[in-house]
Write a protein that holds these residues in place. Structure first.
Motif, PDB file in Angstrom:
ATOM      1  N   SER A 109      -3.617   4.315  -0.905  1.00 43.43           N
ATOM      2  CA  SER A 109      -3.676   3.411  -2.199  1.00 43.43           C
ATOM      3  C   SER A 109      -4.574   3.407  -2.753  1.00 43.43           C
TER       4      SER A 109
ATOM      5  N   SER B 259       0.103   3.499  -5.224  1.00 43.65           N
ATOM      6  CA  SER B 259       0.532   4.118  -4.161  1.00 43.65           C
ATOM      7  C   SER B 259       0.253   5.261  -4.643  1.00 43.65           C
TER       8      SER B 259
ATOM      9  N   ALA C 233       0.975  -1.167  -0.189  1.00 43.29           N
ATOM     10  CA  ALA C 233       0.041   0.161   0.371  1.00 43.29           C
ATOM     11  C   ALA C 233       1.117   1.724  -0.158  1.00 43.29           C
TER      12      ALA C 233
END
Length: 734
Positions: A420, A357, A197
């Motif tokens: 993200s 991300s 993430a």
């Protein structure tokens, strides 16, 4: 690698020792053109010769064999598995081996009786592109066999891995992965999901950056003792190979070691090393040794990111240096390196990980020095652990505590809103976009003014904000059956509000499906019950949930393992304060949809299929309080439960039905289709699933009643769009 070192190689000019001048466009060496030809040629030869129906090669028969693992084994649903090398009648084959028992690491060996089979159709290409020819299943627990010439280094790695991972926390898992390349516990408390993430997954895997850190310490030590350059070069080359073995001979480290050897050995030719030429020679050699490298995602990511740093980092550094004051030179260089490494791989990683991300630039800037410190400290602490165990244990505890603190911070940042967002696309198209972007940027080679740079970044940020904030409000009023394989995920949205009912358990498919519909975030998530194929991706959605996680009210009082695990996952995702229960009769509003819980009235299967949280969706097209269409979401409830909930809620019929339990045989009975009265039936099911869903009886029951049936395995995403004119079904793949 710092930009200054690249400039010192002569690829780019400098105006003075403090700030880079406008960098000169590099001219690609012949070795680079050769590498491109070799890479494309090897990939092309594979796809021309690939046969998806291929069987197990002749000569591979059941028997007792010695397997040498090519990677660390990992634990899955059916025991341990890893790619391995096996010798049969004098020939060597690479296979995927499944076994039960102790976990073996890369290049360790075991012996056992094995049978061989071909791969399933959906996995054949994946394994064939890795050079694997068959699947080996070992009967019983295999017996350990002494490893080959690398035995001392492998034993040292096993000891170091066990030592660093002894605390069994996220921090110890991180340090062990960084130092030894052993990623066994990297999923501890969702650590690897957090790294993805934040765009830090590449740092967790041992790669060339780790090799550079260790080599810099070794080089500094030899300079301190006055070791001559040529001798130091030989020592470093030996060190590269030793470190590659110590970290499990992972492909990225092997590539970095080969490239470093090429660059280092330039001293014997009396020439200044060229990073781009060294990278190109490395690519040619590694593909020649193993043509399947041309098909390896990790090979592409490693080579492409290194190429980006070599070629584009000076250009991007010039951009940042023009846009910000000189006192931020170090930060400019760090961000330029991150951007340069990301540019050639961003389209591909977006497709592979199904996410972008937004936190990656800042996260990489902050984490890079910390990861370097963890790596160096982890190696250093092994010495007292071996010689003075008491002192070593104390130092290791301090290191793990620091790493635990970093992991906690990473988890908090990864859960931040929109850290993200979902992404999707075609892998061939992503590769083409990558190549086109690199070529166009190289041809253009812009040196914009400071004002232009600032405007460019402001425009980019504005475009992202508009997409995230405005696009969801442009979506139609709809309920989308997302194609997430053998699982459930239904997106309900209207007037900028949304509810996701279930998540499936295949993260890439879920994120890609959300991206296809521009759902960068969802208002709330409702989980029908605790089966993995309904809630397996819940924690993955942490940065994309704006509201609550909703479960059946009885989940809080059930006490079974499944319900406790679901509540734990929900709390980890949005915080315990945002986990709430719904009882039958309660409703929530999603734009023009009223979503009323109509089941369960109580648990009868400890939160299992029969206790699924089910919703009646009622759509008010004119905002006049009168409902124009209805839909029933049934989780894994089956015919008896669906009849009972409709009777209890006095529901005569519905317009759309989500078939119970993925279209299982128990989802219908005689006269069921007439009782439900649905014109549209949605079946969320995975292609070639092992359960035989949907059952023929289900298809016949609804088909004979004249309902239109849409299956996610055949139609992909299926959108039911509600309006004053009725319900329009959009299924692009049907």
């Amino acid at each position: 690698m710092r930009v200054t070192s690249l400039l010192d190689e002569g690829l780019f000019d400098r105006e003075d020792g403090r700030r880079p001048s406008d960098p000169v466009r590099p001219f690609p060496p012949i070795a680079f053109l050769c590498a491109v030809i070799v890479w494309v040629g090897a990939a092309g030869m594979f796809y021309v010769s690939y046969d998806p129906q291929r069987s197990v090669p002749d000569g591979i028969v059941a028997g007792r064999y010695v397997f040498e693992l090519l990677e660390d084994a990992h634990e899955g649903m059916y025991g341990m598995s890893a790619p391995a090398r096996v010798s049969i009648e004098g020939r060597s084959y690479n296979v995927r081996v499944l076994y039960e028992g102790a976990r073996y690491r890369a290049y360790e060996r075991f012996e056992g009786y094995a049978t061989f089979s071909s791969f399933s159709e959906e996995r054949a290409l994946r394994y064939a592109s890795a050079g694997l020819v068959a699947q080996a299943s070992v009967k019983g627990e295999p017996s350990y066999v002494e490893p080959g010439p690398f035995a001392p280094i492998l034993a040292l790695r096993a000891w170091a891995s066990d030592m660093l991972g002894s605390a069994q926390t996220s921090g110890s898992a991180l340090v062990r992965a960084l130092v030894t390349g052993d990623r066994a516990d990297l999923d501890h408390d969702g650590l690897y999901d957090d790294m993805k993430a934040l765009g830090l997954a590449h740092m967790v895997a041992v790669s060339g950056s780790h090799l550079s850190v260790i080599a810099s310490f070794a080089g500094a030590l030899m300079r301190r003792f006055g070791v001559r350059v040529r001798v130091a070069t030989v020592v470093l080359c030996v060190f590269y190979g030793t470190y590659a073995v110590f970290t499990g001979l992972s492909a990225p480290v092997i590539r970095a070691a080969v490239m470093s050897v090429f660059a280092s050995c330039a001293v014997f030719a009396g020439r200044r090393s060229s990073a781009l030429a060294a990278l190109s020679a490395c690519v040619c050699v590694l593909i020649a040794l193993n043509p399947y490298n041309a098909l390896s995602l990790s090979f592409f990511l490693s080579a492409a990111s290194t190429f980006g740093v070599i070629v584009f980092a000076p250009l991007f550094t010039a951009w940042f240096s023009r846009a910000v004051p000189a006192c931020f030179d170090a930060a400019c260089e760090a961000f330029a390196l991150t951007l340069a490494a990301s540019l050639p791989i961003a389209p591909v990683t977006c497709v592979v990980f199904a996410r972008i991300s937004l936190a990656a630039p800042l996260a990489n800037f902050v984490a890079a020095p910390l990861f370097t410190a963890f790596l160096a400290s982890g190696l250093a602490v092994l010495v007292p652990c071996a010689l003075m165990p008491a002192l070593g244990s104390a130092l290791l505890a301090i290191l793990v505590a620091c790493a635990d603190g970093f992991c906690a911070a990473a988890q908090a940042c990864a859960s931040a809103p929109l850290a993200s967002i979902p992404a999707t696309g075609s892998l061939p198209a992503a590769c083409a976009a990558t190549a086109a972007a690199a070529v166009l940027l190289w041809i253009w080679w812009p040196i914009p003014s400071a004002r232009t740079v600032r405007r460019l970044f402001a425009a980019t940020a504005a475009a992202i904000a508009v997409f995230i904030l405005a696009f969801p409000r442009l979506a139609p009023d709809e309920v989308v059956m997302l194609d997430v394989g053998q699982g459930d995920a239904f997106l309900v949205r209207s007037q900028g509000r949304s509810l996701l009912v279930d998540t499936g358990n295949q993260e890439q498919r879920l994120m890609a499906a959300l991206a296809r519909h521009g759902a960068s975030s969802v208002g709330s998530v409702a989980i029908s019950h605790h089966d993995d194929d309904h809630c397996g991706c819940l924690e993955l959605l942490a940065p994309n949930i704006a509201g609550d996680v909703i479960v059946a009210e009885e989940t809080f009082s059930c006490g079974c393992d499944g319900c406790r695990s679901l509540l734990q996952a929900a709390g980890d995702t949005v915080g315990d304060a945002h986990v709430r229960g719904m009882a039958a009769g309660e409703a929530i509003e999603v734009g023009r949809f009223r979503c009323t819980a109509i089941w369960p009235y109580g648990f009868s299967e400890e939160g299992g299929n029969a206790d699924s949280l089910c919703f009646l969706l009622e759509y008010d097209a004119r905002d006049d309080g009168r409902f124009d269409a209805t839909m029933l979401l049934t989780g894994d409830a089956e015919a008896s439960e669906i009849r009972a909930m409709m009777d209890a809620s006095h529901i005569d019929r519905v317009d759309v039905l989500k078939a119970g339990h993925h279209g299982s045989r128990a989802g219908v009975d005689d006269g069921f289709a007439q009782r439900v009265g649905a014109d549209i039936v949605l079946i969320s099911v995975g292609e070639h699933n092992r359960y035989g869903h949907p059952a023929d009886e289900v298809l016949e029951e609804f088909g004979d009643a004249g309902a239109r049936i849409y299956r996610s395995d055949e139609c992909g995403d299926v959108s039911c769009r509600f309006s004053e004119r009725g319900i329009a079904v959009v299924a692009p793949a049907s």
